[in-house]
Enzyme design. Structure first.
Site, mmCIF file in Angstrom:
data_model
loop_
_atom_site.group_PDB
_atom_site.id
_atom_site.type_symbol
_atom_site.label_atom_id
_atom_site.label_comp_id
_atom_site.label_asym_id
_atom_site.label_seq_id
_atom_site.Cartn_x
_atom_site.Cartn_y
_atom_site.Cartn_z
ATOM 1 C CB THR A 118 -0.905 0.011 1.239
ATOM 2 O OG1 THR A 118 -1.689 -1.186 1.256
ATOM 3 C CG2 THR A 118 -1.833 1.203 1.214
ATOM 4 C CB THR B 40 1.868 -9.385 2.535
ATOM 5 O OG1 THR B 40 2.396 -9.174 1.211
ATOM 6 C CG2 THR B 40 2.006 -10.854 2.901
ATOM 7 C CD GLU B 41 -2.014 -4.541 0.588
ATOM 8 O OE1 GLU B 41 -1.143 -3.724 0.175
ATOM 9 O OE2 GLU B 41 -2.913 -4.995 -0.134
ATOM 10 C CB VAL B 42 5.237 -3.910 2.807
ATOM 11 C CG1 VAL B 42 5.420 -5.346 3.278
ATOM 12 C CG2 VAL B 42 5.471 -3.819 1.304
#
Length: 310
Positions: A178, A276-278
């Protein structure tokens, strides 16, 4: 590995009216190739031949450009072992997922051979990777297109590959980011394309996961969160107890309905799934930490599946 700024879509089309073919073409002509899929992805995968099974599962045709679609598989697919799918680059601009998948292959994957069957697709959307875009060449979001019929070609090709492993996959981890450009470019573009008014939101500062609301697996999500927070901060909820407009159901975890939204993480029917959102734009983390967080996520997912015995 931060993405360079991209242009605003606001001048394309008539506000309040969805785009047609002319507007989509106008959008496409404004896109610029910033990097090379061949140099960054294919050349990283080529030396893995011999160590692993390297598969070409299709070809993406974008005008005059042709992109071979590559997957990498554990060298021996052992009957009876749990299978894990790892996907990156469904949204091509989300750089950390692509490079996290490649780094896992280079540094960690061999240690799991014979313990778990793994299949890694580092870059699902090559044109989008090169143009640092969320959408594909046709202004379609691949991560809303994992459904039949009418899928984006990137999504259809991956679904065809995964179909050969039906019933063999216990887990799927889909690697995303994101970014600040979600709010400055991609969400305004979505509103303009669909003829809607743009409503400003917020970007969580840190790592978070999206679990499947139809098949929540809190222990699996927690194992990944525990591993990742050793590498990069986990996002805190906003004043409404939400992350990116969804209630936070556990530390760093929200729920989406994978199937109804056509998300990549919903294609396998696996028991354990996550997105996943890093956050590479965080002042508390670097893009390098975000790549390492993706590697930590994959390793935690594999370890969890092995500990559960499939």
């Amino acid at each position: 590995m931060k993405s360079p700024p991209v242009s605003s879509p606001a001048v394309i089309g008539v506000p309040g009216l969805p785009w047609g073919d002319a507007e989509r073409l106008a959008w496409r002509t404004r896109q610029t190739r910033h990097r090379s899929y061949e140099a960054d992805v294919l050349r990283a995968i080529d030396p893995m031949q011999g160590r692993f099974d390297v598969l070409t599962y299709g070809e993406l045709v974008c005008g005059e450009d042709r992109y071979p679609l590559r997957a990498v598989r554990s060298p021996q697919w052992v009957a009876g072992l749990p299978g894990v799918l790892v996907t990156g680059g469904v949204h091509g601009y989300e750089t950390g997922g692509v490079h996290g998948a490649l780094r896992f292959l280079d540094q960690c994957a061999q240690g799991y051979s014979g313990r778990v069957n793994w299949l890694v697709v580092p870059c699902v959307s090559p044109w989008s990777y090169e143009h640092i875009q969320r959408w594909n060449r046709d202004a379609v979001d691949p991560n809303r297109s994992f459904r039949q019929p009418g899928s984006a070609p990137e999504s259809a090709a991956l679904m065809s590959l995964v179909g050969a492993y039906k019933g063999q996959l216990q887990a799927h981890i889909d690697l995303h980011e994101t970014t600040d450009s979600d709010e400055t470019e991609f969400r305004p573009a979505l509103a303009a394309r669909d003829g809607l008014a743009f409503e400003a939101g917020s970007i969580p500062d840190g790592f978070y996961l999206v679990d499947d609301s139809r098949n929540p697996q809190p222990a699996f999500q927690q194992a990944i969160i525990d591993a990742v927070e050793r590498v990069t901060p986990v996002a805190l909820p906003d004043h409404r107890g939400q992350l990116i407009g969804s209630p936070m159901v556990a530390r760093g975890v929200i729920h989406y309905d994978f199937q109804s939204l056509g998300l990549c993480a919903g294609i396998t029917g696996a028991r354990y799934t996550t997105t996943t959102e890093v956050y590479p734009d965080s002042p508390r983390a670097t893009p390098e930490q975000c790549v390492e967080a993706q590697v930590a996520s994959i390793v935690a997912a594999l370890d969890f599946v092995i500990q559960q015995g499939g």
